[in-house]
Design a protein around this motif. Structure first.
Motif, mmCIF file in Angstrom:
data_model
loop_
_atom_site.group_PDB
_atom_site.id
_atom_site.type_symbol
_atom_site.label_atom_id
_atom_site.label_comp_id
_atom_site.label_asym_id
_atom_site.label_seq_id
_atom_site.Cartn_x
_atom_site.Cartn_y
_atom_site.Cartn_z
ATOM 1 N N ASP A 42 42.921 12.937 39.294
ATOM 2 C CA ASP A 42 43.079 13.963 40.556
ATOM 3 C C ASP A 42 41.757 14.214 41.290
ATOM 4 O O ASP A 42 40.486 14.071 40.696
ATOM 5 C CB ASP A 42 43.521 15.305 40.116
ATOM 6 N N GLY A 43 41.791 14.527 42.619
ATOM 7 C CA GLY A 43 40.694 14.660 43.306
ATOM 8 C C GLY A 43 40.156 16.194 42.927
ATOM 9 O O GLY A 43 40.969 17.063 42.466
ATOM 10 N N GLY A 44 38.910 16.531 43.160
ATOM 11 C CA GLY A 44 38.256 17.725 42.781
ATOM 12 C C GLY A 44 38.784 18.809 44.334
ATOM 13 O O GLY A 44 38.821 18.208 45.161
ATOM 14 N N ARG A 45 38.871 19.991 43.755
ATOM 15 C CA ARG A 45 39.252 20.972 44.828
ATOM 16 C C ARG A 45 37.859 21.186 45.578
ATOM 17 O O ARG A 45 36.772 21.023 45.218
ATOM 18 C CB ARG A 45 39.530 22.287 44.479
ATOM 19 N N GLY A 46 38.228 21.307 46.915
ATOM 20 C CA GLY A 46 36.927 21.762 47.700
ATOM 21 C C GLY A 46 36.330 23.021 47.393
ATOM 22 O O GLY A 46 36.978 23.915 46.652
ATOM 23 N N GLY A 47 35.052 23.344 47.839
ATOM 24 C CA GLY A 47 34.317 24.449 47.340
ATOM 25 C C GLY A 47 34.947 25.790 48.147
ATOM 26 O O GLY A 47 35.546 25.750 49.381
ATOM 27 N N HIS A 48 34.984 27.054 47.406
ATOM 28 C CA HIS A 48 35.538 28.177 48.147
ATOM 29 C C HIS A 48 34.271 28.807 48.700
ATOM 30 O O HIS A 48 32.992 28.478 48.406
ATOM 31 C CB HIS A 48 35.902 29.268 47.073
ATOM 32 N N VAL A 49 34.639 29.798 49.689
ATOM 33 C CA VAL A 49 33.540 30.542 50.444
ATOM 34 C C VAL A 49 33.713 31.886 49.350
ATOM 35 O O VAL A 49 34.721 32.516 49.652
ATOM 36 C CB VAL A 49 33.507 30.705 51.707
ATOM 37 N N ILE A 50 32.844 32.377 48.724
ATOM 38 C CA ILE A 50 33.101 33.698 47.814
ATOM 39 C C ILE A 50 31.979 34.570 48.154
ATOM 40 O O ILE A 50 30.974 34.662 48.489
ATOM 41 C CB ILE A 50 32.819 33.278 46.280
ATOM 42 N N VAL A 51 32.679 35.947 48.238
ATOM 43 C CA VAL A 51 31.686 37.004 48.617
ATOM 44 C C VAL A 51 31.582 37.783 47.098
ATOM 45 O O VAL A 51 32.553 37.995 46.497
ATOM 46 C CB VAL A 51 32.491 38.062 49.495
ATOM 47 N N LYS A 52 30.287 38.214 46.790
ATOM 48 C CA LYS A 52 30.143 38.757 45.520
ATOM 49 C C LYS A 52 29.271 40.040 45.709
ATOM 50 O O LYS A 52 28.275 40.303 46.447
ATOM 51 C CB LYS A 52 29.199 37.954 44.815
ATOM 52 N N GLY A 53 29.732 41.182 44.970
ATOM 53 C CA GLY A 53 29.089 42.373 45.000
ATOM 54 C C GLY A 53 27.627 42.349 44.376
ATOM 55 O O GLY A 53 27.438 41.823 43.205
ATOM 56 N N ASN A 54 26.493 43.056 44.882
ATOM 57 C CA ASN A 54 25.203 43.068 44.520
ATOM 58 C C ASN A 54 24.780 44.583 44.463
ATOM 59 O O ASN A 54 24.409 44.881 45.709
ATOM 60 C CB ASN A 54 24.247 42.161 44.872
ATOM 61 N N ALA A 55 24.521 45.325 43.448
ATOM 62 C CA ALA A 55 24.350 46.756 43.549
ATOM 63 C C ALA A 55 22.556 46.846 44.039
ATOM 64 O O ALA A 55 22.391 47.981 44.278
ATOM 65 C CB ALA A 55 24.284 47.190 42.158
ATOM 66 N N GLN A 56 22.004 45.694 44.068
ATOM 67 C CA GLN A 56 20.688 46.044 44.778
ATOM 68 C C GLN A 56 20.409 46.003 46.284
ATOM 69 O O GLN A 56 19.344 46.025 46.557
ATOM 70 C CB GLN A 56 19.787 44.789 43.897
ATOM 71 N N LEU A 57 21.418 45.532 46.652
ATOM 72 C CA LEU A 57 21.448 45.140 48.165
ATOM 73 C C LEU A 57 21.943 46.543 48.910
ATOM 74 O O LEU A 57 22.844 47.382 48.252
ATOM 75 C CB LEU A 57 22.338 44.265 48.734
#
Length: 332
Positions: A42-57
């Motif tokens: 099988d082909g690999g899935r395409g990359g996601h665009v992910i949002v991630k929480g960062n308490a330091q920002l």
């Protein structure tokens, strides 16, 4: 660069996820096998665009100049049912209290409230299936495989709503910045004219026994803010996330304290009626100008259902009592 230009609470970004890799249509061949069956992976899935929480920002400044975010494509499947490699994910780190919405429709996609919390904002395309999936008793050597799914391209908006325990609500020049500078280490710009505060300022207020809470000075509301006058709605949205609202009305107001309080309350109600359910505290500021007699006169006209306190940030009057009152409200 002043703090003003560093505070960014709104960015619009084009997110492009990766294409899925195509499946392989390979047929098994080795020294001993001239005509083997299908073994394409099988082909690999395409990359996601992910949002991630960062308490330091605290702001979205680091994303301000990233207009396009492009994830990697998935790789094609290989022989011996080997799957292709997944495309590279792109991770956007954001402060807690960030909301993601679709830029075209305005629809809210999700909200990030915890450190390390991740959500996919633009999913990558699925990889295509290899030819061994399509083998049947009647078709034992399928010479085709599935192509990968295309990635997506979306324009999204990331918008920050401050997470604070206490939000300061008042007209410009009500003494909000002064109070914040006295009770915390925040250093807001302060001057004796309206709209000195153009960005929300956050301060950590230290309380008894090493406890603390976060206070946000939100730029002054003016009548008609809910219709977008002045700095209006852009800042009202920060109030939505505060757990307690501290209304600040200066003792030297041209109206009565109650009139000014009612106008502020009305602006919040017009903007979002749910704000009316938040705990409220009323502080009458610049109270160093009042003698006891005047203060008692004023008390008679104050709104009945709201705890109130007379304070003067400059003369340090009533500050400890104010912290006690706020602490009780936050922890109710």
């Amino acid at each position: 660069m002043s703090q003003g230009s560093n505070f960014v609470d709104y960015v619009k970004i084009c997110c492009r996820s990766g294409h899925g890799g195509p499946g392989s249509a390979h047929l098994h061949r080795d020294v001993f096998t001239a005509k083997g069956g299908p073994d394409g992976g099988d082909g690999g899935r395409g990359g996601h665009v992910i949002v991630k929480g960062n308490a330091q920002l605290w702001t979205l400044l680091h994303l301000k100049y990233r207009k396009h975010v492009i994830a990697g494509d998935g790789e094609s499947g290989g022989s011996s049912q080997r799957s292709g490699k997944t495309g590279r994910d792109e991770i956007l780190e954001v402060p807690l209290g960030t909301i993601a919405r679709n830029a075209e429709t305005g629809e809210v996609l999700f909200e990030i409230n915890a450190d390390g919390e991740t959500k996919i904002i633009t999913p990558g395309g699925r990889g295509g299936l290899g030819n061994w999936h399509f083998k049947t008793p009647t078709q034992q050597t399928p010479r085709f495989a599935q192509p990968g799914e295309d990635g997506r391209e979306d324009w999204n908006v990331l918008e920050l709503k401050l997470l604070a325990d206490v939000g300061l609500v008042g007209f410009p020049n009500a003494g909000k910045s002064t109070l914040l500078s006295v009770v915390s280490a925040a250093k807001p710009e302060i001057a004796d004219y309206a709209f000195t505060t153009l960005v929300p300022n956050l301060g950590i207020v230290s309380y008894r026994d090493n406890r603390s809470f976060v206070m946000a000075d939100i730029p002054g509301i003016i009548e008609g803010a809910s219709q977008g006058k002045g700095l209006g709605i852009r800042f009202l949205r920060h109030i939505e996330r505060n757990s307690t609202l501290l209304f600040m009305v200066p003792a030297d107001t041209n109206r009565t304290i109650k009139q000014e309080y009612d106008i502020l309350l009305n602006e919040l109600n017009e903007y979002n009626p749910e704000l009316m359910h938040k705990p409220r505290v009323l502080a009458i500021t610049k109270a160093d100008m009042l003698d006891q007699e005047l203060q008692e006169e004023m008390e008679k006209e104050l709104p009945k259902n709201v705890p109130h306190i007379f304070i003067s940030a400059v003369a340090q009057k009533g500050i400890t009592e104010l912290k006690d009152l706020l602490w009780r409200e936050i922890n109710k």
